[in-house]
Design an enzyme around this catalytic site. Sequence first.
Site, PDB file in Angstrom:
ATOM      1  N   LYS A 176      10.789  11.617   1.628  1.00  0.00           N
ATOM      2  CA  LYS A 176      11.810  10.574   1.724  1.00  0.00           C
ATOM      3  C   LYS A 176      12.418  10.601   3.122  1.00  0.00           C
ATOM      4  O   LYS A 176      12.792  11.660   3.627  1.00  0.00           O
ATOM      5  CB  LYS A 176      12.896  10.783   0.672  1.00  0.00           C
ATOM      6  CG  LYS A 176      13.936   9.662   0.614  1.00  0.00           C
ATOM      7  CD  LYS A 176      14.860   9.848  -0.574  1.00  0.00           C
ATOM      8  CE  LYS A 176      15.952   8.793  -0.606  1.00  0.00           C
ATOM      9  NZ  LYS A 176      15.408   7.423  -0.667  1.00  0.00           N
ATOM     10  N   ALA A 205      18.715  -3.349  -4.356  1.00  0.00           N
ATOM     11  CA  ALA A 205      19.061  -2.328  -5.341  1.00  0.00           C
ATOM     12  C   ALA A 205      19.045  -0.943  -4.712  1.00  0.00           C
ATOM     13  O   ALA A 205      18.012  -0.527  -4.174  1.00  0.00           O
ATOM     14  CB  ALA A 205      18.087  -2.356  -6.514  1.00  0.00           C
ATOM     15  N   GLY A 255      20.267   6.020  -0.716  1.00  0.00           N
ATOM     16  CA  GLY A 255      21.083   4.839  -0.957  1.00  0.00           C
ATOM     17  C   GLY A 255      21.779   4.894  -2.304  1.00  0.00           C
ATOM     18  O   GLY A 255      22.915   4.423  -2.458  1.00  0.00           O
ATOM     19  N   THR A 256      21.111   5.491  -3.278  1.00  0.00           N
ATOM     20  CA  THR A 256      21.719   5.635  -4.607  1.00  0.00           C
ATOM     21  C   THR A 256      22.973   6.481  -4.542  1.00  0.00           C
ATOM     22  O   THR A 256      24.019   6.126  -5.104  1.00  0.00           O
ATOM     23  CB  THR A 256      20.703   6.275  -5.574  1.00  0.00           C
ATOM     24  OG1 THR A 256      19.553   5.441  -5.662  1.00  0.00           O
ATOM     25  CG2 THR A 256      21.308   6.453  -6.955  1.00  0.00           C
ATOM     26  N   THR A 300      13.900  -1.172  -0.554  1.00  0.00           N
ATOM     27  CA  THR A 300      14.088  -0.261   0.576  1.00  0.00           C
ATOM     28  C   THR A 300      15.560   0.107   0.697  1.00  0.00           C
ATOM     29  O   THR A 300      16.435  -0.751   0.556  1.00  0.00           O
ATOM     30  CB  THR A 300      13.618  -0.921   1.885  1.00  0.00           C
ATOM     31  OG1 THR A 300      12.299  -1.430   1.686  1.00  0.00           O
ATOM     32  CG2 THR A 300      13.612   0.073   3.024  1.00  0.00           C
ATOM     33  N   HIS A 341      15.527  14.861  -3.786  1.00  0.00           N
ATOM     34  CA  HIS A 341      14.328  14.047  -3.668  1.00  0.00           C
ATOM     35  C   HIS A 341      13.171  14.850  -3.084  1.00  0.00           C
ATOM     36  O   HIS A 341      13.360  15.958  -2.567  1.00  0.00           O
ATOM     37  CB  HIS A 341      14.579  12.826  -2.778  1.00  0.00           C
ATOM     38  CG  HIS A 341      15.365  11.743  -3.458  1.00  0.00           C
ATOM     39  ND1 HIS A 341      16.749  11.782  -3.569  1.00  0.00           N
ATOM     40  CD2 HIS A 341      14.966  10.583  -4.052  1.00  0.00           C
ATOM     41  CE1 HIS A 341      17.160  10.687  -4.204  1.00  0.00           C
ATOM     42  NE2 HIS A 341      16.102   9.961  -4.508  1.00  0.00           N
ATOM     43  N   LYS A 366       0.813  -1.218   0.000  1.00  0.00           N
ATOM     44  CA  LYS A 366       0.000   0.000   0.000  1.00  0.00           C
ATOM     45  C   LYS A 366       0.850   1.273   0.000  1.00  0.00           C
ATOM     46  O   LYS A 366       0.306   2.385  -0.002  1.00  0.00           O
ATOM     47  CB  LYS A 366      -0.936   0.001   1.219  1.00  0.00           C
ATOM     48  CG  LYS A 366      -1.980  -1.101   1.188  1.00  0.00           C
ATOM     49  CD  LYS A 366      -2.882  -1.032   2.406  1.00  0.00           C
ATOM     50  CE  LYS A 366      -3.931  -2.138   2.381  1.00  0.00           C
ATOM     51  NZ  LYS A 366      -4.811  -2.105   3.586  1.00  0.00           N
ATOM     52  N   GLY A 367       2.151   1.122   0.000  1.00  0.00           N
ATOM     53  CA  GLY A 367       3.042   2.272   0.009  1.00  0.00           C
ATOM     54  C   GLY A 367       3.172   2.921  -1.357  1.00  0.00           C
ATOM     55  O   GLY A 367       2.648   2.425  -2.362  1.00  0.00           O
ATOM     56  N   ASP A 387       0.967  -5.483   3.865  1.00  0.00           N
ATOM     57  CA  ASP A 387       1.401  -4.166   4.308  1.00  0.00           C
ATOM     58  C   ASP A 387       1.663  -4.199   5.809  1.00  0.00           C
ATOM     59  O   ASP A 387       1.680  -5.277   6.427  1.00  0.00           O
ATOM     60  CB  ASP A 387       0.352  -3.111   3.945  1.00  0.00           C
ATOM     61  CG  ASP A 387       0.976  -1.753   3.690  1.00  0.00           C
ATOM     62  OD1 ASP A 387       1.575  -1.563   2.614  1.00  0.00           O
ATOM     63  OD2 ASP A 387       0.892  -0.885   4.579  1.00  0.00           O
ATOM     64  N   PHE A 411      16.328   1.319  -8.799  1.00  0.00           N
ATOM     65  CA  PHE A 411      15.830   0.461  -9.861  1.00  0.00           C
ATOM     66  C   PHE A 411      15.698   1.185 -11.199  1.00  0.00           C
ATOM     67  O   PHE A 411      15.324   0.564 -12.192  1.00  0.00           O
ATOM     68  CB  PHE A 411      14.467  -0.120  -9.474  1.00  0.00           C
ATOM     69  CG  PHE A 411      14.554  -1.274  -8.520  1.00  0.00           C
ATOM     70  CD1 PHE A 411      14.888  -2.542  -8.967  1.00  0.00           C
ATOM     71  CD2 PHE A 411      14.318  -1.094  -7.177  1.00  0.00           C
ATOM     72  CE1 PHE A 411      14.970  -3.613  -8.101  1.00  0.00           C
ATOM     73  CE2 PHE A 411      14.383  -2.156  -6.285  1.00  0.00           C
ATOM     74  CZ  PHE A 411      14.724  -3.420  -6.753  1.00  0.00           C
TER      75      PHE A 411
END
Length: 256
Positions: A147, A113, A153-154, A85, A143, A18-19, A42, A116
């Site tokens: 967030k 990842a 993380g990227t 995540t 972002h 549901k996110g 969820d 993605f």
Amino acid sequence: MADGITTNGIRVSVVGAKGRMGSHVVDAVNGAADTRLALALDAGDDLTTITPENTDVAVEFTVPGVSLDNVLTLIAQGVNVVVGTTGWTDEKLDQVRAALAKAPHADQAVFIAPNFAISAVLADYFAGLAAKYFESAEVVELHHPNKVDAPSGTAIHTAHTIADARRAAGLGPVPDATQTDGGSRGQVVDGIHVHAVRLRGLNAHEEILLGNPGEQLSIRSDCFDRGSFMPGVLLAVRKVGLHPGLTIGLDTFLDL
């Protein structure tokens, strides 16, 4: 178990369904010809309902505070896991490796990842190619304000990519004569300054800045919609079972 494919397609359960990202994953799984939705769970739902009898791959898109426990539970359940995540540390990754070593099936796989989006993966790859040619390097990630982690993380992954390339080339520290405590210079990740912007109207963006005397190279990735991540998610779902153990980074599944 090895390839995660049944005659009716890959059975995918989504955790965090549901996110913001999870709901897109549900739609992508339902829309692909070779995947079908098994379970959509969820917060508060029982993850032990996900088993090899109903699921080939579990996709986990939640928040950093619960993701590790979710992944460890899914490993114990005997299914392959694709994780979107962020917020992973070396210590957390070591816990995943340890869990996989004791997993119910020897060929179980977890894929994590940092991003993605194909554009972001390529930007990271190009930064690794270019980093050895430049004296200076910095990363700026931008972002939306919802967030929860910063830097992303990227961006952390990109900083490590740049640092690895610089070490392999024998380059020293990035020059920086700033006389501050480092607070306004961004977080230092593996010797690379990483800056985080949170601004209404943005989605997911990264700019990699590389500089020499008299020249600058900018590598930028812009993802304007969460749908941009779905081709990468589906690619990971299709490929994760072919790579037992822990795999990090979508570049592993691309022909780079």
